[in-house]
Design a protein around this motif. Structure first.
Motif, PDB file in Angstrom:
ATOM      1  N   VAL A  55       0.857  -1.099  -0.053  1.00  0.00           N
ATOM      2  CA  VAL A  55      -0.014   0.011  -0.200  1.00  0.00           C
ATOM      3  C   VAL A  55       0.774   1.392  -0.109  1.00  0.00           C
ATOM      4  O   VAL A  55       1.514   1.434   0.821  1.00  0.00           O
ATOM      5  CB  VAL A  55      -1.051   0.102   1.210  1.00  0.00           C
ATOM      6  N   HIS A  56       0.655   1.959  -1.026  1.00  0.00           N
ATOM      7  CA  HIS A  56       1.630   3.088  -1.142  1.00  0.00           C
ATOM      8  C   HIS A  56       0.915   4.412  -1.343  1.00  0.00           C
ATOM      9  O   HIS A  56      -0.259   4.473  -1.884  1.00  0.00           O
ATOM     10  CB  HIS A  56       2.609   2.999  -2.646  1.00  0.00           C
ATOM     11  N   PHE A  57       1.323   5.447  -0.550  1.00  0.00           N
ATOM     12  CA  PHE A  57       0.921   6.765  -0.197  1.00  0.00           C
ATOM     13  C   PHE A  57       1.730   7.867  -0.993  1.00  0.00           C
ATOM     14  O   PHE A  57       2.942   7.962  -0.397  1.00  0.00           O
ATOM     15  CB  PHE A  57       0.596   7.005   1.162  1.00  0.00           C
ATOM     16  N   LEU A  58       1.453   8.124  -2.222  1.00  0.00           N
ATOM     17  CA  LEU A  58       2.403   8.999  -2.897  1.00  0.00           C
ATOM     18  C   LEU A  58       2.249  10.568  -2.539  1.00  0.00           C
ATOM     19  O   LEU A  58       3.517  11.185  -2.779  1.00  0.00           O
ATOM     20  CB  LEU A  58       2.177   8.644  -4.479  1.00  0.00           C
ATOM     21  N   ASP A  59       1.226  10.728  -2.247  1.00  0.00           N
ATOM     22  CA  ASP A  59       1.037  12.241  -1.662  1.00  0.00           C
ATOM     23  C   ASP A  59       1.771  13.485  -2.737  1.00  0.00           C
ATOM     24  O   ASP A  59       2.464  14.142  -2.526  1.00  0.00           O
ATOM     25  CB  ASP A  59       1.758  12.433  -0.368  1.00  0.00           C
TER      26      ASP A  59
END
Length: 663
Positions: free
Chosen positions: A497-501
């Protein structure tokens, strides 16, 4: 770096001759259903340049004659691209606006003394402040005038217009209710400048256009229909699929006061300028066989047969030669020899889009399957613009991919923090403060201090105030937590799960920053790390706040860079576009359709419900009163129902995808 590739997606579907005829004769043939002269361009930029060409020519002709060039100008996103192009021409010393006189099309009423919301301010910010127009040549209606003087104010405005000889040109956009300027449905063709109550749909559009939380005044002082139609030339612009339905009605249906923009049909020199998205429901684009002979591609044949089935209420395999002949499709009979042959061809094409194996079925003949059987398992990245678009748009497909042992990653491109209500932050802060009191005797000074600061901020927060950095951070954390919970429910490991923001989103305001190379490189780094065999990306470009488009552009730009660099992983990767809460793919364009059982649809709903902040209290539900899970279910059921009515298969629900091939 190409940062606007999403605008070219539609080019893969529309032959150039349908929107860019070579001759006047060809134009008259394909536009026979259109009651206003309509120019369609491949992109918004090309359309805006065309309008700017007309304005530039008019300004220079007036300069040559030593005259003023008088313009009625609207505001809103439909006109921003034109203004940007005109500014560019001024900055490159190609065009001067010294002889131009501007009349603002409408102003909010009543305005408060300290109000930042003024239509003229928006016009200045996006256009007038960047050119060499004389200040005394700018006129606007007075939103501060006393109520008893409103009629006199409007009459004086009309007199000012006449004193300059009337308008040379009126440049306007169109609202979702068909309004031009602030002329709401019901406005008369004889209406002059007047006060009018702003409708709910227009109000929401104005709020989005103003990029503020401040309340829009209840009324507007607006040029009337007759005022706008008094211009020698009128340009109306619209961009994007969200304007397609209204533009089809304006251009092709009869004029009516329920659709004020349709009165342009009565003008001798009115021009509608659209990009392919906004034109996608015009007859020459969506049903070209009704206006001209066609080069019959597989997709066009599919589109024609689906249209015929829906028109006469028959499934594909029951269509007859008579049905074809009576509905303008005799060319297909000549091409295939009989209705039966055409029916079988399209039936099989559509049947082959249905698959329960979105990642490809291992050890199977994939000749007629949407996805390859190898490699297996596949590495998959699902790009989600907000931290819930993944499950809203393709929650059932994600579960199917995981259950079929593919290596699924989910990349949340933005924090989604501005879409969290203040009450959600209050609820979490109460919990944190209570936890601090119960387990540390309130010894954690950071929690105590922040709790008091945020509580005080909310107590004094005005409707127009933007959140502090701390509040936005907490709202972002709330959405991260919900996304992780939904991924865990769908059995996706948290290290996937990747949060790129992406930085473009982090303005803290409704209006976002421009998408830049910095955003693209963040996406590219993830692609280089995972080296996916499948990418899923948002194709739902009708998102009213524009975030989906920017996120998709960032992904497509990153893929484009990898393609230029000759990345080996990309040679064995397919890119699938999904749509979400705002629209669905047209069936003729669907290339993969994943069926869902009642249990799978219920599981999808449960994963959407994990995003609690986006339920009833979500700030940006739009004009659709249904909640996001309801929209998703209705859309998926409608797709399944359409396949059923065509005689293909009967499922509870279906999620649809279109393949994107890097340009």
């Amino acid at each position: 770096m190409r940062l606007n590739l999403s605008s070219q997606i539609v080019l893969n579907k529309v032959p150039v001759e349908f929107y860019k005829p070579k001759t006047t004769v060809e134009y008259s043939e394909i536009s026979r259903m259109e009651k206003i002269h309509t120019d369609i361009f491949a992109s918004m930029a090309e359309g805006a340049s065309h309008v700017a060409d007309g304005i530039e020519a008019g300004i220079k002709a007036a300069q040559h004659e030593g005259k003023f060039y008088v313009m009625a100008l609207g505001t809103g996103s439909s006109l921003s691209a034109v203004y940007e192009e005109l500014i560019r021409r001024y900055q490159t010393k190609r065009l001067s606006f010294r002889n131009v006189v501007i009349f603002n099309a409408y102003e909010y009423y009543p305005l408060q003394k300290n109000s930042s919301i003024r239509s003229i301010n928006q016009l200045k910010e996006h256009f007038l402040d960047h050119i060499d127009i004389e200040e005394q040549n700018i006129f606007t209606l007075d939103g501060f005038v006393a109520q008893e003087s409103v009629q006199d104010c409007c009459r004086l405005y009309e007199q000012h217009i006449k004193s300059f000889g009337g308008f040379d040109i009126a440049l306007i956009g169109i609202g979702r209710s068909g309004n031009i300027a602030a002329n709401e449905p019901g406005s008369s063709i004889q209406s002059m400048t007047r006060i009018i109550l702003i409708g709910n749909i227009s109000r929401k559009e104005m709020e989005a256009s103003e990029k503020t939380k401040e309340t829009i005044p209840p009324c507007s002082l607006t040029m009337g229909i007759a005022t706008l139609l008094s211009a020698k030339t009128v340009y109306l612009t619209a961009w994007g699929e969200e304007k397609a339905e209204i533009m089809q009605k304006v251009v092709e249906n009869s004029f009516t006061d329920t659709l004020p923009a349709s009165f342009l049909q009565t003008h001798p020199d009115a021009h509608v300028v659209l990009d392919l998205g906004a034109a996608c429901q015009l007859t020459r684009i969506v049903h070209p066989w009704l206006v001209t002979s066609c080069q019959w591609t597989d997709k066009m044949i599919r589109s024609a047969l689906v249209w015929l089935c829906q028109k006469i209420g028959k499934p594909i395999l029951k269509l007859t030669n008579k049905d074809y002949n009576e509905n303008g499709l005799s060319e297909l009979l000549a091409l295939y020899g009989s209705a039966y042959n055409a029916n079988i061809k399209i039936f099989n094409d559509l049947q082959h889009t249905i698959t329960g194996w979105p990642g490809g079925k291992p050890n199977a003949d994939d000749t007629y399957r949407p996805e390859r059987s190898t490699p297996y398992p596949k590495r998959v990245i699902v790009f989600s613009p907000h931290p819930d678009d993944d499950v809203i748009s393709m929650g059932g497909t994600i579960r199917r991919l995981v259950q079929q042992n593919h290596d699924v990653h989910v990349a949340y491109e933005t924090s989604g923090n501005i879409a969290v209500g203040d009450e959600e932050v209050t609820r979490f802060m109460h919990f944190i403060n209570g936890f601090n009191q119960l387990f540390t005797d309130s010894k954690d000074s950071v929690i105590t201090t922040k709790y008091k600061e945020i509580k005080s901020f909310f107590a004094n927060k005005k409707e127009s105030d933007f959140d502090t950095k701390d509040v936005l951070t907490i709202k972002g954390l709330i959405r991260r937590g919900e996304a992780r919970t939904a991924c865990t429910y769908n059995q996706i490991p948290l290290d996937h799960v990747h949060f790129l923001d992406l930085p473009f989103y982090e303005s803290g305001k409704i209006e976002k920053l421009p998408m830049t190379e910095k955003d693209v490189e963040i996406v590219r780094a993830l692609l280089q790390k995972v080296k996916p065999h499948q990418i899923y990306v948002a194709g739902d470009l009708a998102d009213p706040h524009g975030t989906h488009k920017k996120c998709t552009d960032a992904v497509l730009a990153a893929i484009d860079l990898e393609k230029e660099a000759g990345a080996e992983w990309l040679k064995d990767c397919r890119i699938w576009m999904y749509r979400g809460a705002w629209a669905e793919w047209e069936i003729e364009n669907i290339e993969m359709c994943v069926p869902l059982s009642p249990e799978e649809l219920r599981a999808k709903r449960n994963s959407i419900l994990k995003h609690q902040s986006q339920m009833e209290s979500a700030p940006f539900l739009g004009n659709d009163e249904r909640l996001f899970w309801q929209r998703a279910e209705d859309r998926n059921r409608a797709t399944a129902k359409l396949y059923d009515h065509l005689g293909l298969a009967c499922y509870e629900a279906m999620e649809a995808f279109v393949e994107y091939k890097p340009l």
